[in-house]
Design a protein around this motif. Structure first.
Motif, PDB file in Angstrom:
ATOM      1  N   ALA A  38       0.827  -1.209   0.000  1.00 50.43           N
ATOM      2  CA  ALA A  38       0.000   0.000   0.000  1.00 50.43           C
ATOM      3  C   ALA A  38       0.860   1.258   0.000  1.00 50.43           C
ATOM      4  N   THR A  39       1.991   1.210   0.732  1.00 46.73           N
ATOM      5  CA  THR A  39       2.893   2.363   0.761  1.00 46.73           C
ATOM      6  C   THR A  39       3.455   2.645  -0.629  1.00 46.73           C
ATOM      7  N   VAL A  40       3.834   1.595  -1.327  1.00 44.94           N
ATOM      8  CA  VAL A  40       4.368   1.761  -2.684  1.00 44.94           C
ATOM      9  C   VAL A  40       3.312   2.372  -3.602  1.00 44.94           C
ATOM     10  N   ARG A  41       2.074   1.898  -3.477  1.00 46.47           N
ATOM     11  CA  ARG A  41       0.989   2.449  -4.305  1.00 46.47           C
ATOM     12  C   ARG A  41       0.760   3.927  -4.000  1.00 46.47           C
ATOM     13  N   ILE A  42       0.851   4.280  -2.726  1.00 46.44           N
ATOM     14  CA  ILE A  42       0.683   5.683  -2.336  1.00 46.44           C
ATOM     15  C   ILE A  42       1.806   6.537  -2.924  1.00 46.44           C
TER      16      ILE A  42
END
Length: 322
Positions: free
Chosen positions: A186-190
């Motif tokens: 999720a952090t990478v997507r953000i």
């Protein structure tokens, strides 16, 4: 009147669409979003104890936007007065009459940011609205419209200049949880800019009338006597636990049953099963416990106590469906 299977499927479909909509903003936090929605549909309020920057404001705004509701944010500070939250009566010289100017508490979702930074008197003003569903100014009651959800936040890493919420006031919150940091994916997507639209840009999923229908429907979910017996045994186990000075109250037991009914409907069932209760024991009962100071010093937490209580309290084995 008891909820039917068709109504349960309708309930789960709409709730699922709301959760999916909010998750466009709050990536990878489906569980917390479901808890927030369950709190609102159970006519309760939510306490988030979390570090800064985890998306608490985004959660409140996205949830309000998804149901065509309004949202306000109140930054609690030591100089905040009760009237700054509830509103005040102002004298109009032209008309010669007093008129009530509504405060930020008159919204569908109110984000009470860092509630423990305000004085006890101001905290009590908000908690009174949460409990009573209205504001009394100069002897006149002003109702807040349903649905009404307060999402209060606390910062667990900084206690200087704060006024800790008394245990009796913590008991007024239906649930307590934390959003936490997103996982790696999720952090990478953000960071890649795939966090979806801003909360203010979300398309509404349903209107407030539908949400009121959901609240009414949640009350009709069937609860078998073996489930209420299970809840009673769980609550009693918190009172006799060696690391607990004061266990869960009757209000806590009622809250657990009420939330379990909503949670079952979220899952598409018209009846409560033991797994619904297990999923909610920690967020509903954990903050209502007062731990023994020595046990707390030794590292015992409400979460560990509730985990042990669940292990030592056998769930019902009888059939609970209708």
């Amino acid at each position: 009147m008891t909820m039917t299977p068709d109504q349960a499927r309708w309930f789960a479909d709409i709730a699922g669409r709301i959760v999916a909509n909010v998750e466009q903003v709050l990536l990878g936090k489906s569980y917390v979003i479901r808890l927030s929605l369950a709190a609102m549909l159970s006519e309760g309020h939510l306490l988030l104890e979390d570090v800064p920057g985890t998306g608490k404001t985004s959660l409140a705004r996205a949830l309000a936007q998804s149901i065509r509701g309004t949202t306000t944010r109140v930054q609690f500070t030591p100089d905040l007065l009760p009237g700054d939250i509830t509103g005040i009566t102002v004298y109009d010289q032209r008309s010669g009459e007093f008129s009530f100017h509504k405060g930020p508490v008159f919204a569908t979702i109110v984000l009470a940011d860092e509630i423990n930074r305000a004085s006890p008197k101001t905290q009590s003003a908000l908690l009174e609205v949460m409990e009573e569903g209205h504001v009394t100014i100069d002897g006149v009651e002003h109702e807040v419209e349903a649905p009404f959800l307060v999402i209060a936040t606390q910062n667990p890493i900084e206690q200087a200049g704060t006024y800790r919420l008394p245990e009796a006031q913590l008991d007024r919150f239906l649930m307590k949880t934390a959003i936490g940091y997103p996982d790696h994916a999720a952090t990478v997507r953000i960071l890649d800019g795939a966090g979806g639209p801003r909360a203010s840009k979300l398309e509404p999923v349903v209107g407030l009338d539908v949400v009121r229908d959901l609240i009414g429907a949640a009350r009709t979910v069937h609860v078998d006597p073996v489930i209420t017996d299970y809840v009673a045994r769980l609550v009693e186990a918190t009172r006799t636990h060696e690391d607990v000075r004061l266990g869960a109250s009757v209000r806590g037991a009622l809250a657990l049953v009420r939330c379990a009914k909503t949670y079952a409907a979220l899952e598409g069932r018209h009846y409560v099963i033991p797994d619904d209760v297990k999923a909610l024991v920690e967020p509903v009962l954990g903050h209502r416990l007062i731990l023994d100071p020595e046990s707390e010093f030794d590292g015992v937490t409400a979460s560990s106590v509730m985990g042990q209580v669940l292990l030592e309290t056998p769930p019902p084995s009888d059939r609970v469906a209708v």
